[in-house]
Enzyme design. Structure first.
Site, PDB file in Angstrom:
ATOM      1  N   ASN A 144       1.057  -1.133   0.050  1.00 33.00           N
ATOM      2  CA  ASN A 144       0.140  -0.078  -0.047  1.00 33.00           C
ATOM      3  C   ASN A 144       0.914   1.287  -0.113  1.00 33.00           C
ATOM      4  O   ASN A 144       1.439   1.755   1.196  1.00 33.00           O
ATOM      5  CB  ASN A 144      -0.730   0.161   1.228  1.00 33.00           C
ATOM      6  CG  ASN A 144      -1.955   1.130   1.084  1.00 33.00           C
ATOM      7  OD1 ASN A 144      -1.805   2.122   0.365  1.00 33.00           O
ATOM      8  ND2 ASN A 144      -3.081   1.166   2.011  1.00 33.00           N
ATOM      9  N   GLY A 168      -5.320  -3.008  -0.003  1.00 36.06           N
ATOM     10  CA  GLY A 168      -5.090  -1.421  -0.141  1.00 36.06           C
ATOM     11  C   GLY A 168      -3.803  -1.396  -1.025  1.00 36.06           C
ATOM     12  O   GLY A 168      -3.279  -0.300  -1.330  1.00 36.06           O
ATOM     13  N   HIS A 243     -14.030 -12.054 -21.167  1.00 36.36           N
ATOM     14  CA  HIS A 243     -15.152 -11.564 -20.642  1.00 36.36           C
ATOM     15  C   HIS A 243     -14.904 -10.243 -19.876  1.00 36.36           C
ATOM     16  O   HIS A 243     -13.871  -9.678 -19.778  1.00 36.36           O
ATOM     17  CB  HIS A 243     -15.450 -12.431 -19.641  1.00 36.36           C
ATOM     18  CG  HIS A 243     -14.146 -12.877 -18.577  1.00 36.36           C
ATOM     19  ND1 HIS A 243     -13.580 -14.086 -18.870  1.00 36.36           N
ATOM     20  CD2 HIS A 243     -13.981 -12.281 -17.394  1.00 36.36           C
ATOM     21  CE1 HIS A 243     -12.520 -13.808 -17.632  1.00 36.36           C
ATOM     22  NE2 HIS A 243     -13.147 -12.886 -16.721  1.00 36.36           N
ATOM     23  N   ARG A 321      -0.244 -10.192 -20.947  1.00 34.50           N
ATOM     24  CA  ARG A 321      -0.594 -11.653 -20.594  1.00 34.50           C
ATOM     25  C   ARG A 321      -2.135 -11.734 -20.991  1.00 34.50           C
ATOM     26  O   ARG A 321      -2.962 -10.892 -20.483  1.00 34.50           O
ATOM     27  CB  ARG A 321      -0.071 -11.923 -19.104  1.00 34.50           C
ATOM     28  CG  ARG A 321      -0.459 -13.245 -18.854  1.00 34.50           C
ATOM     29  CD  ARG A 321      -2.034 -13.245 -18.137  1.00 34.50           C
ATOM     30  NE  ARG A 321      -2.245 -14.649 -17.642  1.00 34.50           N
ATOM     31  CZ  ARG A 321      -3.377 -14.852 -16.966  1.00 34.50           C
ATOM     32  NH1 ARG A 321      -4.510 -13.791 -16.762  1.00 34.50           N
ATOM     33  NH2 ARG A 321      -3.466 -15.792 -16.014  1.00 34.50           N
ATOM     34  N   ASP A 323      -5.602 -13.571 -20.406  1.00 37.64           N
ATOM     35  CA  ASP A 323      -6.543 -14.215 -19.446  1.00 37.64           C
ATOM     36  C   ASP A 323      -7.423 -15.072 -20.397  1.00 37.64           C
ATOM     37  O   ASP A 323      -8.137 -14.797 -21.372  1.00 37.64           O
ATOM     38  CB  ASP A 323      -7.144 -13.168 -18.669  1.00 37.64           C
ATOM     39  CG  ASP A 323      -7.710 -14.148 -17.461  1.00 37.64           C
ATOM     40  OD1 ASP A 323      -7.120 -14.814 -16.831  1.00 37.64           O
ATOM     41  OD2 ASP A 323      -9.075 -13.821 -17.511  1.00 37.64           O
ATOM     42  N   GLU A 352      -2.606 -17.535 -21.429  1.00 40.93           N
ATOM     43  CA  GLU A 352      -2.919 -18.565 -20.375  1.00 40.93           C
ATOM     44  C   GLU A 352      -3.933 -19.586 -20.832  1.00 40.93           C
ATOM     45  O   GLU A 352      -5.057 -19.467 -21.084  1.00 40.93           O
ATOM     46  CB  GLU A 352      -3.903 -17.733 -19.328  1.00 40.93           C
ATOM     47  CG  GLU A 352      -4.106 -18.712 -17.925  1.00 40.93           C
ATOM     48  CD  GLU A 352      -5.483 -18.401 -17.271  1.00 40.93           C
ATOM     49  OE1 GLU A 352      -5.653 -18.791 -16.241  1.00 40.93           O
ATOM     50  OE2 GLU A 352      -6.340 -17.348 -17.774  1.00 40.93           O
ATOM     51  N   HIS A 418      -1.421 -16.807  -8.843  1.00 39.54           N
ATOM     52  CA  HIS A 418      -2.692 -16.388  -8.284  1.00 39.54           C
ATOM     53  C   HIS A 418      -3.672 -17.607  -8.406  1.00 39.54           C
ATOM     54  O   HIS A 418      -4.652 -17.272  -7.704  1.00 39.54           O
ATOM     55  CB  HIS A 418      -3.110 -14.932  -8.636  1.00 39.54           C
ATOM     56  CG  HIS A 418      -3.503 -15.000 -10.097  1.00 39.54           C
ATOM     57  ND1 HIS A 418      -2.678 -15.074 -11.207  1.00 39.54           N
ATOM     58  CD2 HIS A 418      -4.669 -14.748 -10.652  1.00 39.54           C
ATOM     59  CE1 HIS A 418      -3.413 -15.124 -12.308  1.00 39.54           C
ATOM     60  NE2 HIS A 418      -4.715 -14.862 -11.879  1.00 39.54           N
ATOM     61  N   ASP A 419      -3.355 -18.470  -9.310  1.00 36.22           N
ATOM     62  CA  ASP A 419      -4.721 -19.478  -9.656  1.00 36.22           C
ATOM     63  C   ASP A 419      -4.377 -20.741  -8.844  1.00 36.22           C
ATOM     64  O   ASP A 419      -4.957 -21.726  -9.395  1.00 36.22           O
ATOM     65  CB  ASP A 419      -4.695 -19.586 -11.151  1.00 36.22           C
ATOM     66  CG  ASP A 419      -5.610 -18.239 -11.708  1.00 36.22           C
ATOM     67  OD1 ASP A 419      -6.472 -17.730 -11.021  1.00 36.22           O
ATOM     68  OD2 ASP A 419      -5.259 -17.771 -12.661  1.00 36.22           O
ATOM     69  N   ASP A 463      -6.641 -20.120  -4.024  1.00 38.03           N
ATOM     70  CA  ASP A 463      -7.425 -18.758  -3.974  1.00 38.03           C
ATOM     71  C   ASP A 463      -8.504 -18.916  -2.808  1.00 38.03           C
ATOM     72  O   ASP A 463      -9.464 -19.701  -2.961  1.00 38.03           O
ATOM     73  CB  ASP A 463      -7.970 -18.489  -5.362  1.00 38.03           C
ATOM     74  CG  ASP A 463      -8.766 -17.319  -5.211  1.00 38.03           C
ATOM     75  OD1 ASP A 463      -8.851 -16.347  -4.404  1.00 38.03           O
ATOM     76  OD2 ASP A 463      -9.707 -17.140  -6.143  1.00 38.03           O
ATOM     77  N   ARG A 467      -3.134 -15.398  -1.963  1.00 38.01           N
ATOM     78  CA  ARG A 467      -3.193 -13.805  -2.429  1.00 38.01           C
ATOM     79  C   ARG A 467      -2.896 -13.083  -1.034  1.00 38.01           C
ATOM     80  O   ARG A 467      -3.504 -12.139  -0.918  1.00 38.01           O
ATOM     81  CB  ARG A 467      -4.269 -13.455  -3.268  1.00 38.01           C
ATOM     82  CG  ARG A 467      -4.528 -14.497  -4.472  1.00 38.01           C
ATOM     83  CD  ARG A 467      -5.928 -14.054  -4.863  1.00 38.01           C
ATOM     84  NE  ARG A 467      -5.923 -15.176  -6.226  1.00 38.01           N
ATOM     85  CZ  ARG A 467      -7.235 -14.965  -7.099  1.00 38.01           C
ATOM     86  NH1 ARG A 467      -8.266 -14.125  -6.690  1.00 38.01           N
ATOM     87  NH2 ARG A 467      -7.232 -15.464  -8.321  1.00 38.01           N
TER      88      ARG A 467
END
Length: 573
Positions: A144, A168, A243, A321, A323, A352, A418-419, A463, A467
């Site tokens: 942050n 933040g 999307h 990148r 998605d 991805e 992150h996945d 997840d 994270r």
């Protein structure tokens, strides 16, 4: 001879141009089934002067052996076929099938061909990619840097994340720590989405032309990019073009006006009126608030391509990148590439795609993909211990054979993201297993990527557990791990063999051995994932063999349990 195992396909990962005068031909047999494979080849229009070469066995997996020969000549309008020799029979493998005798009088009806090579059809690596060490940052969790723009209900930085918690983290937090990343050795940052969104992850975009207000503004982003470039660090943005958010203005218009909306064909609507309770439009996964674009629609394409043009030219980013890259149509991605590369041919395009990605890697769509298949095998070997070193090598070989050499050299390699669960979490907090996996990924073909915090011991489950906020209290860092990552990065940047070298495997069941070779240098990545001392194969042992990870000479052939080594051999000495 197991004839059913014999395989070749022209103009594929079994026959492809590495460059305009280097055509690489592969052939597959059953494992340990034949004595020799010969490649007969010649210019189609000068077939009388054909020749043959013995193919090199370049690798094996559980069931097959793979052979390759690189044809290097100016005229590559080729005809070719194979002779497969075992102790019991000698047969010819041709485009017309398996033959006992090859009839040169009918050669043009029998041989495979590679009719021509064109520069525009060959995948080209951005000039900087082989030297890149990537670092993925989940923007909301790095630091942050400007509390004044934080969401109202942020949680304590050291708390455990929930799907909807805000910490933040922002762009200023990344900018203030560029020196940390430079000191670590990072020279490319992949940022998760930064555009306007109500979520913490930002994969549901509301406005592609605006930075999320809780992350900063365009001038902050400009400073981040410019200062990163001054430090030799490239910036890659995450493009969510499959999307958007259900708050995206065109979709709101469709919700309000239904079939009379001018945007009705922007999305994959099955019938009207649009219902978000009984879904009658396509979405990402099963998420109602993430409607899928109709990427075949001309107006959608132009809107998204304008997004690419704007952020690339206005802020001079270094790549995208993509998605959920396997869901939009291929025509969309071909046009996307023309737009992106037309702006900067040295941009990197990373897709991805979690599975076999060959349809996207033909030189007309992506440069590379996130190499999740290799990550899964690394989990099996280093984290779970489900396979031995031979099985791990077999799995790597099988994956390498799915792509041409040039594509393998461009793979975007990772251990976690992150996945996924954090790799340390998958190792049940066994730090040495993570270090051994890192030693592998930094020695492997392609370019490595570190998920933020892995280098200091950040852990967490799937997840949202993966994270967590980066811990900037250096007293709580795992400094052994941090120093190990710095060492790996330094070695990779120092040794061309690790960035450009050929790859082969010489593993036993108990000892993983991967060799990278470049000019007069061999580097053996040797990893013992067992609880017993293991012996190196005798052909590796040399008095001049230096372990780059310890800077010590190899004084015996014993490899301690759960250790990794980079043995460097200078063949000219």
């Amino acid at each position: 001879m197991n004839r059913e195992a014999l395989y070749h396909c022209s103009k594929s990962n079994y026959a492809y141009p590495y460059d305009l005068t280097d055509i690489r031909i592969r052939f597959r047999t059953a494992k340990d089934d034949v004595d020799e494979v010969r490649l007969y080849f010649g210019v189609k229009f000068d077939w009388a002067n054909k020749t043959y070469r013995i193919m090199t066995k370049i690798g094996s997996d559980e069931y097959f052996d793979y052979y390759q020969y690189n044809i290097k000549q100016e005229d590559i309008r080729l005809g070719y076929y194979f002779e497969v020799i075992s102790d019991k029979e000698d047969i010819f493998y041709t485009e017309a099938g398996i033959l006992d005798v090859f009839d040169d009088n009918r050669a043009h009806c029998l041989f495979f061909q590679y009719p021509s090579a064109h520069y525009v059809d060959i995948p080209h690596k951005p000039s900087w990619f082989s030297d890149a060490v990537f670092y993925q940052i989940f923007v909301e969790r790095f630091d942050n840097g400007n509390p004044e723009i934080s969401p109202e209900s942020i949680v304590p930085w050291d708390s455990n994340p929930t799907p909807k918690s805000f910490y933040g983290g922002d762009l200023e937090g990344i900018r203030k720590h560029l020196s940390y990343l430079q000191d670590l050795g990072i020279n490319a940052i992949y940022l998760t989405p930064i555009f306007e969104s109500i979520s913490n992850h930002k994969y549901d975009t509301i406005d592609y032309m605006e930075i999320d207000s809780h992350f900063g503004d365009k001038e902050t982003f400009r400073k981040l990019v410019n200062e990163a470039h001054e430090k030799g660090i490239r910036i890659i943005l995450d493009a969510v073009f499959n999307h958007c958010s259900d708050r995206f203005a065109p979709f709101r218009d469709v919700l309000e006006h239904g079939e009379s909306s001018k945007y009705k064909d922007w999305f994959r609507v099955k019938d009207f009126p649009v219902s978000q309770t009984e879904l009658n439009y396509e979405v990402f996964a099963n998420v109602p608030y993430m409607p899928r674009f109709n990427t075949a629609n001309k107006e959608v394409k132009e809107y998204l391509f304008d997004v690419v043009r704007y952020w690339t030219t206005e802020f001079h980013i270094d790549g995208w990148r993509l998605d959920v890259a396997d869901e939009p149509d291929h025509c969309f991605w071909r046009e996307f590439r023309e737009v992106a590369k037309g702006l900067d041919d040295d941009l990197i395009i990373i897709g991805e795609v979690w599975h076999d990605s060959m349809p996207w890697l033909l030189g007309d769509q992506f440069d590379t993909v996130m190499n999740y298949p290799i990550m899964h095998q690394a989990v099996n070997f280093f984290a779970k211990g489900d396979i031995d070193a031979t099985a791990f090598s077999d799995a790597l070989t099988m994956q390498l054979m799915k792509y041409p050499d040039g594509i393998n050299e461009m793979m975007f390699n990772l251990l976690d993201s992150h996945d996924t669960e954090r790799f340390l979490f998958m190792c049940k907090e066994n730090k040495q297993n993570l270090m051994n996996a890192a030693a592998f990924i930094f020695g492997y073909l392609g370019s490595p990527c570190i998920y933020y915090g892995t280098e200091i011991g950040l852990t967490g489950g799937y997840d949202p557990g993966c994270r967590k906020g980066f811990n900037w209290n250096t007293k709580e860092w795992d400094h052994e791990l941090h120093n190990f990552y710095k060492k790996l990065i330094y070695i990779r940047k120092s040794e061309k063999a690790l960035r450009y070298g050929m790859i082969t495997f010489e593993s036993t069941k108990a000892l993983f051995v991967m060799k990278r070779s470049y000019e007069e240098i061999d580097i053996y990545i040797v990893i013992n994932q067992t609880d017993k001392v293991q012996s190196l194969p005798t052909d590796i042992i040399q008095s001049s063999c230096i372990d780059l990870l310890t800077n010590q000479s190899l004084d015996c052939n014993e490899i301690s349990p759960y250790t990794a080594h980079y043995f460097k051999i200078c063949k000219g000495e």
